[in-house]
Design an enzyme around this catalytic site. Sequence first.
Site, PDB file in Angstrom:
ATOM      1  N   THR A  23       0.841  -1.197   0.000  1.00  0.00           N
ATOM      2  CA  THR A  23       0.000   0.000   0.000  1.00  0.00           C
ATOM      3  C   THR A  23       0.871   1.239   0.000  1.00  0.00           C
ATOM      4  O   THR A  23       2.038   1.192   0.404  1.00  0.00           O
ATOM      5  CB  THR A  23      -0.928   0.030   1.240  1.00  0.00           C
ATOM      6  OG1 THR A  23      -1.836   1.125   1.118  1.00  0.00           O
ATOM      7  CG2 THR A  23      -0.154   0.195   2.530  1.00  0.00           C
ATOM      8  N   LYS A  28      -2.978   3.275   6.742  1.00  0.00           N
ATOM      9  CA  LYS A  28      -3.106   1.823   6.928  1.00  0.00           C
ATOM     10  C   LYS A  28      -1.833   1.265   7.544  1.00  0.00           C
ATOM     11  O   LYS A  28      -1.873   0.443   8.444  1.00  0.00           O
ATOM     12  CB  LYS A  28      -3.316   1.134   5.569  1.00  0.00           C
ATOM     13  CG  LYS A  28      -4.694   1.277   5.006  1.00  0.00           C
ATOM     14  CD  LYS A  28      -4.774   0.422   3.751  1.00  0.00           C
ATOM     15  CE  LYS A  28      -6.109   0.551   3.072  1.00  0.00           C
ATOM     16  NZ  LYS A  28      -6.144  -0.193   1.802  1.00  0.00           N
ATOM     17  N   GLU A  55      -3.059  -2.242 -10.495  1.00  0.00           N
ATOM     18  CA  GLU A  55      -4.422  -1.749 -10.740  1.00  0.00           C
ATOM     19  C   GLU A  55      -5.439  -2.621 -10.025  1.00  0.00           C
ATOM     20  O   GLU A  55      -5.372  -3.849 -10.105  1.00  0.00           O
ATOM     21  CB  GLU A  55      -4.712  -1.791 -12.241  1.00  0.00           C
ATOM     22  CG  GLU A  55      -4.522  -0.439 -12.883  1.00  0.00           C
ATOM     23  CD  GLU A  55      -5.256  -0.385 -14.194  1.00  0.00           C
ATOM     24  OE1 GLU A  55      -6.470  -0.123 -14.182  1.00  0.00           O
ATOM     25  OE2 GLU A  55      -4.599  -0.652 -15.205  1.00  0.00           O
ATOM     26  N   ASP A  84      -7.367  -4.887   1.300  1.00  0.00           N
ATOM     27  CA  ASP A  84      -8.366  -4.160   0.529  1.00  0.00           C
ATOM     28  C   ASP A  84      -9.561  -3.994   1.442  1.00  0.00           C
ATOM     29  O   ASP A  84     -10.037  -4.961   2.037  1.00  0.00           O
ATOM     30  CB  ASP A  84      -8.760  -4.882  -0.762  1.00  0.00           C
ATOM     31  CG  ASP A  84      -9.348  -3.887  -1.753  1.00  0.00           C
ATOM     32  OD1 ASP A  84      -8.701  -2.853  -2.014  1.00  0.00           O
ATOM     33  OD2 ASP A  84     -10.470  -4.105  -2.241  1.00  0.00           O
ATOM     34  N   PHE A 167      -9.487   8.243   9.594  1.00  0.00           N
ATOM     35  CA  PHE A 167      -9.350   8.662   8.200  1.00  0.00           C
ATOM     36  C   PHE A 167     -10.565   8.162   7.430  1.00  0.00           C
ATOM     37  O   PHE A 167     -11.458   7.514   7.991  1.00  0.00           O
ATOM     38  CB  PHE A 167      -8.049   8.125   7.583  1.00  0.00           C
ATOM     39  CG  PHE A 167      -8.028   6.625   7.380  1.00  0.00           C
ATOM     40  CD1 PHE A 167      -7.798   5.772   8.444  1.00  0.00           C
ATOM     41  CD2 PHE A 167      -8.245   6.064   6.126  1.00  0.00           C
ATOM     42  CE1 PHE A 167      -7.780   4.393   8.260  1.00  0.00           C
ATOM     43  CE2 PHE A 167      -8.224   4.682   5.928  1.00  0.00           C
ATOM     44  CZ  PHE A 167      -7.991   3.847   7.011  1.00  0.00           C
ATOM     45  N   GLY A 168     -10.589   8.420   6.140  1.00  0.00           N
ATOM     46  CA  GLY A 168     -11.648   7.889   5.276  1.00  0.00           C
ATOM     47  C   GLY A 168     -13.046   8.201   5.802  1.00  0.00           C
ATOM     48  O   GLY A 168     -13.369   9.340   6.118  1.00  0.00           O
ATOM     49  N   ASP A 170     -14.365   7.323   8.596  1.00  0.00           N
ATOM     50  CA  ASP A 170     -14.484   7.269  10.056  1.00  0.00           C
ATOM     51  C   ASP A 170     -15.453   8.314  10.633  1.00  0.00           C
ATOM     52  O   ASP A 170     -16.198   7.997  11.564  1.00  0.00           O
ATOM     53  CB  ASP A 170     -13.099   7.424  10.722  1.00  0.00           C
ATOM     54  CG  ASP A 170     -12.316   6.117  10.712  1.00  0.00           C
ATOM     55  OD1 ASP A 170     -12.926   5.054  10.514  1.00  0.00           O
ATOM     56  OD2 ASP A 170     -11.087   6.174  10.897  1.00  0.00           O
ATOM     57  N   LYS A 190     -10.946   2.163  18.618  1.00  0.00           N
ATOM     58  CA  LYS A 190     -11.189   1.698  17.242  1.00  0.00           C
ATOM     59  C   LYS A 190     -10.400   0.410  16.978  1.00  0.00           C
ATOM     60  O   LYS A 190     -10.926  -0.542  16.409  1.00  0.00           O
ATOM     61  CB  LYS A 190     -10.802   2.794  16.231  1.00  0.00           C
ATOM     62  CG  LYS A 190     -10.986   2.339  14.774  1.00  0.00           C
ATOM     63  CD  LYS A 190     -10.543   3.338  13.726  1.00  0.00           C
ATOM     64  CE  LYS A 190     -10.636   2.713  12.334  1.00  0.00           C
ATOM     65  NZ  LYS A 190     -10.056   3.515  11.260  1.00  0.00           N
ATOM     66  N   HIS A 195     -12.549  -3.629  11.626  1.00  0.00           N
ATOM     67  CA  HIS A 195     -12.446  -4.647  10.576  1.00  0.00           C
ATOM     68  C   HIS A 195     -10.989  -5.044  10.355  1.00  0.00           C
ATOM     69  O   HIS A 195     -10.644  -6.209  10.225  1.00  0.00           O
ATOM     70  CB  HIS A 195     -13.061  -4.090   9.287  1.00  0.00           C
ATOM     71  CG  HIS A 195     -12.562  -2.726   8.906  1.00  0.00           C
ATOM     72  ND1 HIS A 195     -12.424  -1.693   9.819  1.00  0.00           N
ATOM     73  CD2 HIS A 195     -12.123  -2.211   7.730  1.00  0.00           C
ATOM     74  CE1 HIS A 195     -11.946  -0.628   9.215  1.00  0.00           C
ATOM     75  NE2 HIS A 195     -11.748  -0.910   7.946  1.00  0.00           N
TER      76      HIS A 195
END
Length: 211
Positions: A23, A28, A55, A84, A167-168, A170, A190, A195
Amino acid sequence: METENDASAKLSQHEKPSILLATRNRHKTREIQIMLGEGVIVTDATEFDHLPEVEETGVTFEENSKLKAEGISLHVEGIVLADDSGLEVDALGKEPGVYSARYAGPGCTDEANTALVLKKMKGFPDEVRSARFRCVLAVAEKGVTLAVFDGTVEGMLAHEMRGEGGFGYDPIFMPLGYHQTFGELSSELKHTMSHRSRALAQFREWWKSRR
Ligand code: IMP
């Protein structure tokens, strides 16, 4: 320009065991380093010049994590771990799913993605705001997948962005049993239920049994 031998040397020069994460997302890497602890060094693709951009052409988290782990493991020594992950919103037919990172368009910001989910969910009552984060981890070596692990945290979407942490998505995700979002809850909390930590706990067991 760094060669593949330089990169392998860089991976093996660490005294502690090291794992390369497929990544360029430093969030992450940081989360996974914290969850795996001090006993292992987590490096990522930002530390190497020669690694290809893989990709994400798969339509499932599993397909994409395998593509990334296998693709990168052809270029380095040792095992490569790929994550992912994304958000599934039931009322949106499990969107954004594998498109979580680019939901509002290629190269868009986390905030734009989050705003788009909120816009699509505008007016939806709490009863139909169920969602989950999913994380699929694939481990590969020399282009072959060795194992795949799947972690999930169930929750509900908030009606607006709340909190500065994480992030993202959250700031709009409230895990089951909490009225605060992951953006408001501490990162320590968290990590006890996310996950990613659930998938990583399975990976850790697998890794321990191999060593
Ligand atoms: P990937 O790099 O293709 O796996 O994209 C994952 C995307 O899903 C990220 O860019 C985030 O938007 C979202 N995501 C994954 N994990 C989390 C998390 O723990 N919190 C918030 N958003 C996440």
